[in-house]
Design a protein around this motif. Structure first.
Motif, PDB file in Angstrom:
ATOM      1  N   LEU A  96       0.828  -1.209   0.000  1.00  0.00           N
ATOM      2  CA  LEU A  96       0.000   0.000   0.000  1.00  0.00           C
ATOM      3  C   LEU A  96       0.863   1.261   0.000  1.00  0.00           C
ATOM      4  O   LEU A  96       0.559   2.219  -0.716  1.00  0.00           O
ATOM      5  N   ALA A  97       1.936   1.275   0.766  1.00  0.00           N
ATOM      6  CA  ALA A  97       2.824   2.435   0.792  1.00  0.00           C
ATOM      7  C   ALA A  97       3.477   2.651  -0.565  1.00  0.00           C
ATOM      8  O   ALA A  97       3.596   3.789  -1.037  1.00  0.00           O
ATOM      9  N   ASP A  98       3.878   1.560  -1.225  1.00  0.00           N
ATOM     10  CA  ASP A  98       4.474   1.674  -2.559  1.00  0.00           C
ATOM     11  C   ASP A  98       3.460   2.207  -3.567  1.00  0.00           C
ATOM     12  O   ASP A  98       3.784   3.065  -4.392  1.00  0.00           O
ATOM     13  N   LEU A  99       2.237   1.690  -3.497  1.00  0.00           N
ATOM     14  CA  LEU A  99       1.193   2.180  -4.410  1.00  0.00           C
ATOM     15  C   LEU A  99       0.885   3.650  -4.158  1.00  0.00           C
ATOM     16  O   LEU A  99       0.693   4.418  -5.105  1.00  0.00           O
ATOM     17  N   ASP A 100       0.839   4.060  -2.887  1.00  0.00           N
ATOM     18  CA  ASP A 100       0.605   5.469  -2.572  1.00  0.00           C
ATOM     19  C   ASP A 100       1.713   6.350  -3.142  1.00  0.00           C
ATOM     20  O   ASP A 100       1.457   7.425  -3.682  1.00  0.00           O
ATOM     21  N   ARG A 101       2.955   5.869  -3.045  1.00  0.00           N
ATOM     22  CA  ARG A 101       4.093   6.624  -3.580  1.00  0.00           C
ATOM     23  C   ARG A 101       3.996   6.743  -5.094  1.00  0.00           C
ATOM     24  O   ARG A 101       4.177   7.821  -5.662  1.00  0.00           O
ATOM     25  N   ARG A 102       3.651   5.634  -5.758  1.00  0.00           N
ATOM     26  CA  ARG A 102       3.540   5.656  -7.222  1.00  0.00           C
ATOM     27  C   ARG A 102       2.383   6.521  -7.688  1.00  0.00           C
ATOM     28  O   ARG A 102       2.479   7.203  -8.708  1.00  0.00           O
ATOM     29  N   ILE A 103       1.275   6.528  -6.938  1.00  0.00           N
ATOM     30  CA  ILE A 103       0.135   7.390  -7.283  1.00  0.00           C
ATOM     31  C   ILE A 103       0.518   8.853  -7.129  1.00  0.00           C
ATOM     32  O   ILE A 103       0.194   9.687  -7.973  1.00  0.00           O
ATOM     33  N   ALA A 104       1.230   9.176  -6.056  1.00  0.00           N
ATOM     34  CA  ALA A 104       1.655  10.564  -5.844  1.00  0.00           C
ATOM     35  C   ALA A 104       2.594  11.020  -6.954  1.00  0.00           C
ATOM     36  O   ALA A 104       2.490  12.160  -7.431  1.00  0.00           O
ATOM     37  N   LEU A 105       3.488  10.151  -7.397  1.00  0.00           N
ATOM     38  CA  LEU A 105       4.385  10.507  -8.497  1.00  0.00           C
ATOM     39  C   LEU A 105       3.613  10.704  -9.800  1.00  0.00           C
ATOM     40  O   LEU A 105       3.911  11.611 -10.572  1.00  0.00           O
ATOM     41  N   ALA A 106       2.613   9.841 -10.034  1.00  0.00           N
ATOM     42  CA  ALA A 106       1.817   9.951 -11.257  1.00  0.00           C
ATOM     43  C   ALA A 106       0.980  11.223 -11.263  1.00  0.00           C
ATOM     44  O   ALA A 106       0.725  11.805 -12.319  1.00  0.00           O
ATOM     45  N   GLU A 107       0.532  11.660 -10.083  1.00  0.00           N
ATOM     46  CA  GLU A 107      -0.253  12.889  -9.991  1.00  0.00           C
ATOM     47  C   GLU A 107       0.625  14.130  -9.986  1.00  0.00           C
ATOM     48  O   GLU A 107       0.128  15.243 -10.027  1.00  0.00           O
ATOM     49  N   GLY A 108       1.928  13.926  -9.907  1.00  0.00           N
ATOM     50  CA  GLY A 108       2.843  15.059  -9.917  1.00  0.00           C
ATOM     51  C   GLY A 108       3.045  15.679  -8.555  1.00  0.00           C
ATOM     52  O   GLY A 108       3.580  16.777  -8.437  1.00  0.00           O
ATOM     53  N   LYS A 109       2.625  14.995  -7.522  1.00  0.00           N
ATOM     54  CA  LYS A 109       2.764  15.551  -6.174  1.00  0.00           C
ATOM     55  C   LYS A 109       4.119  15.227  -5.580  1.00  0.00           C
ATOM     56  O   LYS A 109       4.727  16.064  -4.951  1.00  0.00           O
ATOM     57  N   GLY A 110       4.591  14.020  -5.769  1.00  0.00           N
ATOM     58  CA  GLY A 110       5.908  13.630  -5.272  1.00  0.00           C
ATOM     59  C   GLY A 110       6.124  13.965  -3.807  1.00  0.00           C
ATOM     60  O   GLY A 110       5.228  14.391  -3.094  1.00  0.00           O
TER      61      GLY A 110
END
Length: 69
Positions: A42-56
């Motif tokens: 879940l933490a990895d998916l949250d990180r990848r979603i944040a990167l995809a949304e441009g939030k990083g």
């Protein structure tokens, strides 16, 4: 993976983790299961979603100076 696929996968993993049983008791025996792997996914998916949304990740740089006294 696209952003929608990442979010859908996160929902599937979250539902799976919530349906898991952390402790099972049969007779006089008790087994404790470790859910850290599901939490790591879940933490990895949250990180990848944040990167995809441009939030990083937000980074803060602190500067420190002294006069060398």
């Amino acid at each position: 993976m696209t952003l929608d696929e990442l979010k859908a996968e996160r929902e599937r993993v979250l539902a799976r983790r919530n349906s898991l049983v952390a402790r099972v008791t049969v007779g006089d025996r008790t087994v404790q299961y470790d859910l850290t792997q599901a939490n790591q996914v879940l933490a990895d998916l949250d990180r990848r979603i944040a990167l995809a949304e441009g939030k990083g990740r937000r980074r803060r740089i602190l500067t420190v100076a002294s006069k060398g006294l």
